[in-house]
Design a protein around this motif. Structure first.
Motif, PDB file in Angstrom:
ATOM      1  N   ASN A  43       0.805  -1.234   0.000  1.00  0.00           N
ATOM      2  CA  ASN A  43       0.000   0.000   0.000  1.00  0.00           C
ATOM      3  C   ASN A  43       0.833   1.276   0.000  1.00  0.00           C
ATOM      4  N   GLU A  44       2.150   1.133  -0.079  1.00  0.00           N
ATOM      5  CA  GLU A  44       2.994   2.334  -0.139  1.00  0.00           C
ATOM      6  C   GLU A  44       2.728   3.096  -1.430  1.00  0.00           C
ATOM      7  N   ARG A  45       2.633   4.397  -1.304  1.00  0.00           N
ATOM      8  CA  ARG A  45       2.381   5.244  -2.468  1.00  0.00           C
ATOM      9  C   ARG A  45       3.636   5.322  -3.331  1.00  0.00           C
ATOM     10  N   LEU A  46       3.451   5.195  -4.638  1.00  0.00           N
ATOM     11  CA  LEU A  46       4.565   5.244  -5.576  1.00  0.00           C
ATOM     12  C   LEU A  46       4.493   6.570  -6.336  1.00  0.00           C
ATOM     13  N   VAL A  47       5.285   7.520  -5.888  1.00  0.00           N
ATOM     14  CA  VAL A  47       5.284   8.857  -6.481  1.00  0.00           C
ATOM     15  C   VAL A  47       6.311   8.887  -7.616  1.00  0.00           C
ATOM     16  N   VAL A  48       5.856   9.229  -8.797  1.00  0.00           N
ATOM     17  CA  VAL A  48       6.702   9.167  -9.986  1.00  0.00           C
ATOM     18  C   VAL A  48       7.955  10.014  -9.828  1.00  0.00           C
ATOM     19  N   THR A  49       7.812  11.236  -9.346  1.00  0.00           N
ATOM     20  CA  THR A  49       8.980  12.120  -9.218  1.00  0.00           C
ATOM     21  C   THR A  49       9.969  11.578  -8.185  1.00  0.00           C
ATOM     22  N   ASP A  50       9.450  10.993  -7.098  1.00  0.00           N
ATOM     23  CA  ASP A  50      10.334  10.433  -6.064  1.00  0.00           C
ATOM     24  C   ASP A  50      11.115   9.243  -6.619  1.00  0.00           C
ATOM     25  N   LEU A  51      10.442   8.375  -7.367  1.00  0.00           N
ATOM     26  CA  LEU A  51      11.110   7.215  -7.945  1.00  0.00           C
ATOM     27  C   LEU A  51      12.139   7.645  -8.991  1.00  0.00           C
ATOM     28  N   ALA A  52      11.812   8.669  -9.774  1.00  0.00           N
ATOM     29  CA  ALA A  52      12.758   9.165 -10.782  1.00  0.00           C
ATOM     30  C   ALA A  52      14.008   9.714 -10.105  1.00  0.00           C
ATOM     31  N   ARG A  53      13.814  10.444  -9.013  1.00  0.00           N
ATOM     32  CA  ARG A  53      14.951  11.001  -8.277  1.00  0.00           C
ATOM     33  C   ARG A  53      15.798   9.881  -7.662  1.00  0.00           C
ATOM     34  N   ARG A  54      15.122   8.881  -7.086  1.00  0.00           N
ATOM     35  CA  ARG A  54      15.826   7.771  -6.443  1.00  0.00           C
ATOM     36  C   ARG A  54      16.689   7.008  -7.439  1.00  0.00           C
ATOM     37  N   HIS A  55      16.172   6.826  -8.647  1.00  0.00           N
ATOM     38  CA  HIS A  55      16.891   6.015  -9.637  1.00  0.00           C
ATOM     39  C   HIS A  55      17.664   6.850 -10.661  1.00  0.00           C
ATOM     40  N   GLY A  56      17.693   8.155 -10.460  1.00  0.00           N
ATOM     41  CA  GLY A  56      18.481   9.020 -11.319  1.00  0.00           C
ATOM     42  C   GLY A  56      18.032   9.015 -12.764  1.00  0.00           C
ATOM     43  N   THR A  57      16.724   9.146 -12.972  1.00  0.00           N
ATOM     44  CA  THR A  57      16.193   9.101 -14.331  1.00  0.00           C
ATOM     45  C   THR A  57      15.091  10.140 -14.476  1.00  0.00           C
ATOM     46  N   SER A  58      14.518  10.207 -15.674  1.00  0.00           N
ATOM     47  CA  SER A  58      13.387  11.103 -15.897  1.00  0.00           C
ATOM     48  C   SER A  58      12.092  10.394 -15.510  1.00  0.00           C
ATOM     49  N   THR A  59      10.985  11.121 -15.583  1.00  0.00           N
ATOM     50  CA  THR A  59       9.716  10.547 -15.135  1.00  0.00           C
ATOM     51  C   THR A  59       9.102   9.575 -16.148  1.00  0.00           C
ATOM     52  N   ASN A  60       9.386   9.734 -17.441  1.00  0.00           N
ATOM     53  CA  ASN A  60       8.751   8.872 -18.446  1.00  0.00           C
ATOM     54  C   ASN A  60       9.076   7.386 -18.262  1.00  0.00           C
ATOM     55  N   PRO A  61      10.353   7.003 -18.057  1.00  0.00           N
ATOM     56  CA  PRO A  61      10.634   5.580 -17.821  1.00  0.00           C
ATOM     57  C   PRO A  61       9.958   5.041 -16.565  1.00  0.00           C
ATOM     58  N   VAL A  62       9.809   5.886 -15.547  1.00  0.00           N
ATOM     59  CA  VAL A  62       9.130   5.462 -14.320  1.00  0.00           C
ATOM     60  C   VAL A  62       7.666   5.165 -14.624  1.00  0.00           C
ATOM     61  N   ARG A  63       7.030   6.027 -15.400  1.00  0.00           N
ATOM     62  CA  ARG A  63       5.626   5.790 -15.770  1.00  0.00           C
ATOM     63  C   ARG A  63       5.495   4.495 -16.574  1.00  0.00           C
ATOM     64  N   GLU A  64       6.444   4.273 -17.468  1.00  0.00           N
ATOM     65  CA  GLU A  64       6.458   3.016 -18.231  1.00  0.00           C
ATOM     66  C   GLU A  64       6.520   1.818 -17.289  1.00  0.00           C
ATOM     67  N   ALA A  65       7.459   1.886 -16.364  1.00  0.00           N
ATOM     68  CA  ALA A  65       7.666   0.763 -15.434  1.00  0.00           C
ATOM     69  C   ALA A  65       6.414   0.510 -14.603  1.00  0.00           C
ATOM     70  N   LEU A  66       5.787   1.568 -14.124  1.00  0.00           N
ATOM     71  CA  LEU A  66       4.597   1.405 -13.289  1.00  0.00           C
ATOM     72  C   LEU A  66       3.439   0.806 -14.080  1.00  0.00           C
ATOM     73  N   GLN A  67       3.317   1.167 -15.350  1.00  0.00           N
ATOM     74  CA  GLN A  67       2.259   0.577 -16.171  1.00  0.00           C
ATOM     75  C   GLN A  67       2.522  -0.917 -16.405  1.00  0.00           C
ATOM     76  N   LEU A  68       3.777  -1.290 -16.596  1.00  0.00           N
ATOM     77  CA  LEU A  68       4.113  -2.707 -16.745  1.00  0.00           C
ATOM     78  C   LEU A  68       3.787  -3.474 -15.465  1.00  0.00           C
ATOM     79  N   LEU A  69       4.126  -2.882 -14.341  1.00  0.00           N
ATOM     80  CA  LEU A  69       3.846  -3.527 -13.054  1.00  0.00           C
ATOM     81  C   LEU A  69       2.350  -3.571 -12.759  1.00  0.00           C
ATOM     82  N   ARG A  70       1.643  -2.596 -13.247  1.00  0.00           N
ATOM     83  CA  ARG A  70       0.180  -2.612 -13.126  1.00  0.00           C
ATOM     84  C   ARG A  70      -0.385  -3.792 -13.909  1.00  0.00           C
ATOM     85  N   GLY A  71       0.158  -4.031 -15.096  1.00  0.00           N
ATOM     86  CA  GLY A  71      -0.305  -5.136 -15.921  1.00  0.00           C
ATOM     87  C   GLY A  71      -0.075  -6.488 -15.280  1.00  0.00           C
ATOM     88  N   GLU A  72       0.965  -6.604 -14.453  1.00  0.00           N
ATOM     89  CA  GLU A  72       1.268  -7.865 -13.760  1.00  0.00           C
ATOM     90  C   GLU A  72       0.588  -7.959 -12.398  1.00  0.00           C
TER      91      GLU A  72
END
Length: 236
Positions: A43-72
């Motif tokens: 139930n932890e909230r997944l904030v796109v900007t926080d994840l992008a900052r944590r992994h040193g990337t932009s927000t678009n790949p994070v959104r991609e990853a979250l949609q893939l994980l949503r599908g699974e």
């Protein structure tokens, strides 16, 4: 195959999330592993900007990853609340092992009809290591047991089925590491592995597939029983 000291089971195929950019696919693997291992809590909230900052990337790949994980089923999106980690609860575990009951017998049946002497020798070698370990090191047992089944599935022509098996098994492995094997389950694993090898040697594809169905269901039910017992203890 690696020696005992550095043994590690490897996926039967290179996992490559369909349609994702290389960066999105890489983040998908990282976030998925964090969820499975509990580093991202239920139930932890997944904030796109926080994840992008944590992994040193932009927000678009994070959104991609979250949609893939949503599908699974690992991530859920709630109206006005964004993305959250789906709890790996009893329903989720049940759904995963029931899919395994459907997939693994088909993979096994194909393997029996294609198995070589080298394949059988490798199954026997791994089973020998499993019995030598005798559940003393639960992590090592998990690695060896996964390698045992990977021998049967790694060359299957349906790469998507093999990849789905691996991903689901990784979830069940992560959950099962939280619990100890009962004596009854330990005995069942050894007995069923030996019987499976015998069916492979005899070319008995249908019997091997039926056994694997029982084996997967037994494993899933064992995990569910352990989860229920822990939840009951916490509630008490």
């Amino acid at each position: 195959m690696a020696e005992i000291g550095d043994f590690k089971a490897k996926p039967p195929v290179e996992t490559d999330p369909m349609g994702a950019s290389s960066e999105g696919a890489s983040l998908y693997q990282l976030i998925r592993e964090d969820i499975i291992e509990g580093r991202l809590a239920a139930n932890e909230r997944l904030v796109v900007t926080d994840l992008a900052r944590r992994h040193g990337t932009s927000t678009n790949p994070v959104r991609e990853a979250l949609q893939l994980l949503r599908g699974e089923g690992f991530v859920i999106f709630l109206p006005n609340r964004g993305a959250r980690v789906r709890p790996i609860d009893q329903d989720f575990v049940r759904d995963i092992y029931e899919i395994g009951v459907l997939i693994e017998p088909a993979l096994t049946r194909w393997f029996v009809n294609m198995a070589t002497g080298e394949d059988i020798a490798e199954l026997e070698r791994l089973e020998g290591l499993i019995e030598e370990n005798n559940f003393a090191d639960t992590f090592r047992h998990s690695e060896l047991d996964t390698a045992f089944h990977t021998v049967m599935y790694q060359r299957h022509y349906n790469r998507h089925a093999a990849e789905l098996w691996w991903k689901h098994r990784e979830v069940l492995r992560a959950v099962s590491r939280r619990f100890n094997f009962t004596l009854a389950r330990r005995a069942a694993i050894i007995r069923e592995h030996r019987e499976l090898i015998a069916h492979v040697k005899a070319g008995e594809a249908d019997k091997a597939a039926e056994l694997v169905s029982r084996h997967v269901e037994g494993s899933g039910r064992h995990i569910l029983e352990q989860m229920r017992a822990r939840n009951a203890a916490r509630a008490g």
